[in-house]
Design an enzyme around this catalytic site. Structure first.
Site, PDB file in Angstrom:
ATOM      1  NE  ARG A  23       3.218  43.146 -22.878  1.00 43.31           N
ATOM      2  CZ  ARG A  23       2.701  43.908 -23.833  1.00 43.31           C
ATOM      3  NH1 ARG A  23       2.154  45.060 -23.511  1.00 43.31           N
ATOM      4  NH2 ARG A  23       2.699  43.523 -25.088  1.00 43.31           N
ATOM      5  CD  GLU A  57       6.167  50.441 -29.415  1.00 43.68           C
ATOM      6  OE1 GLU A  57       6.350  51.471 -28.743  1.00 43.68           O
ATOM      7  OE2 GLU A  57       5.078  49.818 -29.454  1.00 43.68           O
ATOM      8  NE  ARG A 109       4.797  53.177 -20.410  1.00 38.33           N
ATOM      9  CZ  ARG A 109       5.098  53.329 -21.696  1.00 38.33           C
ATOM     10  NH1 ARG A 109       4.881  52.323 -22.531  1.00 38.33           N
ATOM     11  NH2 ARG A 109       5.605  54.459 -22.137  1.00 38.33           N
ATOM     12  NE  ARG A 154       9.442  46.433 -25.010  1.00 35.45           N
ATOM     13  CZ  ARG A 154       8.174  46.469 -25.421  1.00 35.45           C
ATOM     14  NH1 ARG A 154       7.892  46.559 -26.712  1.00 35.45           N
ATOM     15  NH2 ARG A 154       7.195  46.425 -24.535  1.00 35.45           N
ATOM     16  CB  SER A 161       6.299  55.015 -30.461  1.00 38.56           C
ATOM     17  OG  SER A 161       6.207  55.561 -29.167  1.00 38.56           O
TER      18      SER A 161
END
Length: 419
Positions: free
Chosen positions: A272, A344, A257, A384, A347
């Site tokens: 991140r 987070e 990403r 993460r 998801s």
């Protein structure tokens, strides 16, 4: 892609969905106008083609004088048909673009609003902040798990090396995730991480979040940010049969990403980053089974978090924070002691038939007719997670207790600082 017939018959639910997302409903009007233009162009083309065929039949029966007039008209019609056909192609392209600009509908049960308007569904586990709490980067560096400096030297900011027990800890976690997935009927997959544009577009990632994606212009390929993309494309253009039970896959892949627009956010450590590994669940099912399957995927995620022995909460994500394809999304956020807040970790999204319409994934309904399948996705483990594991299991002496479920994979009960 949305159902065009549903848009024509009930545009208000699409307007309401966009407004719930905090977006303008003008895209609905644009799609309806494009649809009307395309239907008009088709009608004109079909009328001209019918005239062309009629005139062609009349020529054979006409007298010489009339035949000359009809032949002249035939030439005119040929050009008119050609122009009308071109107009149909242009209007079809405009309609396709207008429809693809529309996101999925939003569940009536999803909260309205933006990123901060989620609803907390439940808290699991007791939160605490250890005395002399260290963050994951300080812990990981002392334990010899990360090397951020050499990652930056080699590849730039937001890259890292997982070293020694850090690499083994991630492998332990991802192997456990695959084990859990397989035990629950998922087919383990290691999918491609480079995909064609149609695969990326088919899953809805070339819309508002296109800036997040790495694109290899020379090869016209994209690096995936999640194995949801190749797993969704796996059955593109196929019919899955009766689909009496969900078809489930668990993809293990590296993910990439660009983190566009995140300048200055979470620059410390591995929260991140540009590259990470993940095990992603993906399901194909009948649309009427999608809500139940969504809850089931959430349950698998919660079981994995329970095995990590970290406190977490489950949130119902607000409409404005849903991805283009998502109808409803649940996030699991783990407690991060050094930040004294939840972050987070997973998801799971119910995408209804939105992706399947784009990718032409169908099944046979109870009447034996072709219908579009529903697709769902959910995170089962990712890099993460190391943040939450290290910070919640740290000890005063700088060591970290390894969650019991990971010990057989890692071969040790604790991680100790390197001298």
């Amino acid at each position: 892609m949305i159902d065009m017939r549903a848009l024509r018959e009930n545009p208000e639910i699409f307007r309401a969905g966009l407004e719930k997302r905090g977006a303008s409903s003008e895209a609905v009007d644009s799609a309806l106008e494009a649809d009307a233009s395309h239907r008009s162009a088709l009608q004109s083309f079909e009328t001209l083609r019918a005239d062309q065929k009629r005139v062609g039949k009349e020529i054979a029966k006409a007298d010489p004088e009339t035949r000359e007039k009809l032949l002249a008209r035939t030439k005119e019609l040929a050009q008119e048909v050609k122009d009308a056909e071109a107009q149909v192609g242009q209007s079809a392209a405009a309609l396709d673009a207008a429809v693809k600009a529309l996101p999925n509908l939003v569940s009536p049960d999803a909260p309205a609003g933006g990123e901060d308007d989620y609803t907390v569904l439940r808290h699991v586990g007791e939160t605490s902040v250890p005395e002399n709490c260290k963050d994951h980067l300080e812990l990981g560096t002392a334990l010899g798990l990360f090397d951020m400096e050499r990652g930056a030297k080699t590849s730039g900011s937001r890259f890292y090396y997982l070293t020694g027990d850090g690499a083994l800890l991630q492998l332990a976690m991802l192997n456990l995730a695959i084990q859990q997935a397989t035990a629950n009927g998922f087919v383990p997959m290691i999918p491609p991480v480079l995909v064609r544009p149609e695969a990326m577009e088919g899953t809805g990632f070339l819309g508002e979040h296109a800036d997040e994606i790495y694109y290899l212009e020379r090869d016209e390929m994209y690096l995936v940010g999640t194995s949801e993309v190749p797993l969704a494309s796996y059955h593109s253009g196929e019919n899955l049969g009766a689909l009496e039970q969900p078809m489930r896959y668990a993809g293990w892949s590296s993910c990439f990403r660009r983190e566009a627009g995140s300048y200055g956010k979470d620059t410390r450590g591995i929260i991140r980053v540009h590259q990470f590994d993940k095990v992603e669940m993906f399901s194909y099912c009948r649309p009427e089974d999608a809500a139940e399957e969504h809850e089931r995927l959430l349950g698998f995620e919660e079981k994995m978090l329970g095995l990590m022995e970290v406190p977490y909460r489950v949130i119902d994500t607000a409409a404005g924070d849903l991805g283009t394809s998502a109808y409803r999304k649940f996030d699991c956020e783990a407690w991060v002691p050094s930040q004294e807040r939840y972050r987070e970790l997973t998801s799971t999204s119910n995408c209804t038939t939105f992706q399947a319409r784009r990718l032409e994934v169908k099944y046979k309904d109870e009447n034996g007719k072709n219908a579009f399948a529903a697709t769902l996705n959910g995170t089962l483990a990712t890099t993460r997670w190391l943040v939450a594991i290290l910070e919640n299991h740290q000890r005063p002496d700088g060591s970290v207790s390894v969650p019991e479920a990971l010990r057989p994979f890692l071969g040790k009960d604790e991680l100790t600082p390197k001298k």
